[in-house]
Design an enzyme around this catalytic site. Structure first.
Site, PDB file in Angstrom:
ATOM      1  N   LEU A 284      72.777 -44.927  -7.588  1.00  9.84           N
ATOM      2  CA  LEU A 284      73.629 -44.209  -6.645  1.00  9.84           C
ATOM      3  C   LEU A 284      73.015 -42.840  -6.391  1.00  9.84           C
ATOM      4  CD1 LEU A 284      76.289 -43.614  -5.071  1.00  9.84           C
ATOM      5  CD2 LEU A 284      77.266 -42.833  -7.257  1.00  9.84           C
TER       6      LEU A 284
ATOM      7  N   GLY B  86      74.810 -37.568  -2.030  1.00 13.41           N
ATOM      8  CA  GLY B  86      74.189 -36.583  -1.147  1.00 13.41           C
ATOM      9  C   GLY B  86      72.750 -36.973  -0.875  1.00 13.41           C
ATOM     10  N   CYS B  87      72.556 -38.141  -0.297  1.00 12.12           N
ATOM     11  CA  CYS B  87      71.240 -38.791  -0.254  1.00 12.12           C
ATOM     12  C   CYS B  87      70.301 -38.215   0.802  1.00 12.12           C
ATOM     13  CB  CYS B  87      71.398 -40.286  -0.024  1.00 12.12           C
ATOM     14  SG  CYS B  87      72.182 -40.716   1.551  1.00 12.12           S
TER      15      CYS B  87
ATOM     16  N   TRP C 143      68.107 -37.801   3.899  1.00 10.96           N
ATOM     17  CA  TRP C 143      67.457 -38.800   4.752  1.00 10.96           C
ATOM     18  C   TRP C 143      66.894 -39.975   3.940  1.00 10.96           C
ATOM     19  CZ3 TRP C 143      67.146 -33.549   5.882  1.00 10.96           C
ATOM     20  CH2 TRP C 143      67.617 -33.169   7.137  1.00 10.96           C
ATOM     21  N   GLY C 144      67.275 -40.066   2.667  1.00 13.87           N
ATOM     22  CA  GLY C 144      66.953 -41.245   1.874  1.00 13.87           C
ATOM     23  C   GLY C 144      65.606 -41.241   1.197  1.00 13.87           C
TER      24      GLY C 144
ATOM     25  N   THR D 107      76.305 -39.666   2.275  1.00 14.21           N
ATOM     26  CA  THR D 107      76.048 -38.399   2.933  1.00 14.21           C
ATOM     27  C   THR D 107      77.203 -38.101   3.873  1.00 14.21           C
ATOM     28  OG1 THR D 107      74.544 -37.172   4.410  1.00 14.21           O
ATOM     29  CG2 THR D 107      74.705 -39.546   4.743  1.00 14.21           C
ATOM     30  N   ILE D 108      77.384 -36.809   4.214  1.00 13.90           N
ATOM     31  CA  ILE D 108      78.404 -36.438   5.195  1.00 13.90           C
ATOM     32  C   ILE D 108      77.765 -36.081   6.531  1.00 13.90           C
ATOM     33  CG2 ILE D 108      80.125 -35.686   3.513  1.00 13.90           C
ATOM     34  CD1 ILE D 108      79.170 -32.815   4.014  1.00 13.90           C
ATOM     35  N   SER D 109      76.466 -36.323   6.659  1.00 12.44           N
ATOM     36  CA  SER D 109      75.750 -36.022   7.895  1.00 12.44           C
ATOM     37  C   SER D 109      75.505 -37.295   8.698  1.00 12.44           C
ATOM     38  CB  SER D 109      74.407 -35.351   7.578  1.00 12.44           C
ATOM     39  OG  SER D 109      73.580 -35.326   8.729  1.00 12.44           O
TER      40      SER D 109
ATOM     41  N   CYS E  32      65.314 -16.596   1.150  1.00  9.30           N
ATOM     42  CA  CYS E  32      65.508 -17.498   0.004  1.00  9.30           C
ATOM     43  C   CYS E  32      64.237 -17.610  -0.828  1.00  9.30           C
ATOM     44  CB  CYS E  32      65.953 -18.872   0.488  1.00  9.30           C
ATOM     45  SG  CYS E  32      67.653 -18.917   1.108  1.00  9.30           S
TER      46      CYS E  32
END
Length: 393
Positions: free
Chosen positions: A180, A183-184, A186-187, A205-207, A363
């Site tokens: 599992l 939050g994958c 683009w895989g 994912t939520i995208s 960052c």
């Protein structure tokens, strides 16, 4: 560089013009930056070039929100923005600047659950759904939008492969296992694990953009399932769990819930790898500029907060900090973004360029200063019998 040419300006008239704003704050700015070996309108590439009046006022009134918006407006520049922030944050002096105008924001971040199931989707819509072509131009060939591992890598591609392989080895993946990925993205991890370790993968994912790209890119060629789903809806068993660069969006009000979800979904003898950016102190407020322009509702955890969330649910088998590698990763992303910018300039505009430049390079400077960290935790439910053998390259 595209879109902006930097040149110091040491003219006395400009200095006098800046002082017509607030002389006290200007002098305070010069003093504070001087402690970081940064000069106002100096000749070093990390020096701050003030182009318009009002920059000190905005920075002291709103902290990084005011400083970042002033940069987006073109009110100040630095040729090496990353080194500007590395020097400034390395002094730790900015920790003491707590603008009263941000008190309401700080209280909201502390008291409210800004990452509930309704608000959690905002970061997908605002950030990750910017466009797959845009991210493809910035990232590596696998679209890996997390820190690479640079121990033996000479470029971004090698660093991302090294990171993906290290995760698979830390999880002790074997053919036939079911992984599992919370939050994958683009895989990239799922595809690498399926190709090189023979596992089946489910990713959430939520995208919408990420899920669509992954489904189109991998199709039925690999045993991968991509779901547009909130992690709190998961309730099925897996041999191993990974979560790479997603915990930063969970929020302190939900850390315990997140760990409970991972615990209920992990087989008793499985391993859970958590890869997350983290902060050095428990009690802090999310950065207001990052929250407004880059990652809505983001919240970096501390080691203590992660430990509290895992208390009684997991045994910590390994903790690996390679935060300095995020500096190199971000600089590689910026190089790609900057080179590709002419393709996106007409659509996104110069203000977006300055925003994205500020994001990536500030960052990078923060990681260079070790102001923030990158951790990989390996967790088990009951402890690995005879001990966990940690993996490094």
């Amino acid at each position: 560089m595209h879109a902006q040419t930097f040149a110091p300006n040491n003219s006395q008239p400009q200095q006098e013009g800046l002082l017509t704003g607030n002389a006290r704050l200007y002098r305070a700015t010069v003093e504070l930056l001087g402690k970081a070996s940064i000069r106002v309108n100096g000749t070093d590439p990390w020096d701050m070039q003030i182009r318009r009046p009002g920059v000190p006022e905005r920075a002291f009134a709103q902290g990084n929100l005011g400083l970042g918006e002033a940069y987006m407006d073109g009110a100040w520049d630095a040729e090496e923005l990353d080194e500007f922030f590395a020097r400034l944050l390395g002094t730790r002096m900015t920790d003491s600047i707590k603008p009263l105008r941000l008190l309401g924001y700080a209280l909201t971040a502390k008291l409210l659950n800004r990452q509930d199931m309704k608000r959690a989707r905002q970061v997908g819509e605002v950030h990750y759904d910017l466009g797959n072509d845009f991210y493809a131009a910035m990232l590596d060939s696998r679209m890996t939008y997390t820190c690479g591992y640079w121990a033996d890598a000479s470029n971004l591609e090698e660093a991302q492969v090294a990171k993906l392989d290290m995760i698979c080895r830390k999880l002790q993946l074997q053919p036939g296992m079911r992984l599992l990925d919370i939050g994958c993205g683009w895989g990239s991890l799922m595809a690498y694990a399926a190709q090189h370790y023979g596992v089946e993968c489910v990713g959430v994912t939520i995208s919408r953009e990420q899920a669509a790209w992954a489904q189109e890119h991998y199709g039925d060629a690999l045993p991968l399932e991509f779901r547009l789903q909130d992690y709190r809806e998961l309730d099925e068993k897996f041999d191993a769990i990974a979560s790479v660069g997603m915990f930063e969006h969970v929020g302190r009000k939900n850390y315990r819930t997140y760990m409970q979800v991972a615990n209920r979904c992990l087989n008793d003898d499985g391993l859970f790898l958590l890869h997350t950016i983290g902060k050095n102190v428990r009690r802090s407020t999310p950065d207001p500029w990052i929250d407004k322009y880059i990652f809505p509702n983001g919240d970096l955890p501390s080691i203590g907060q992660i430990g509290d969330a895992a208390d009684g649910l997991f045994v910590v088998e390994d903790l690996h900090n390679f935060g300095a590698d995020y500096d190199k990763t971000l600089m590689a992303w910026f190089k790609n973004f900057d080179a590709a910018w002419p393709r996106f300039e007409a659509e996104l505009g110069p203000r977006f360029y300055r925003m994205w430049r500020y994001y990536l390079l500030s960052c990078a400077g923060a990681f260079r200063a070790r102001d923030i960290q990158l951790w990989q935790w390996v967790l088990s439910k009951e402890g690995v019998r005879d001990g966990y053998r940690r993996e490094r390259i």
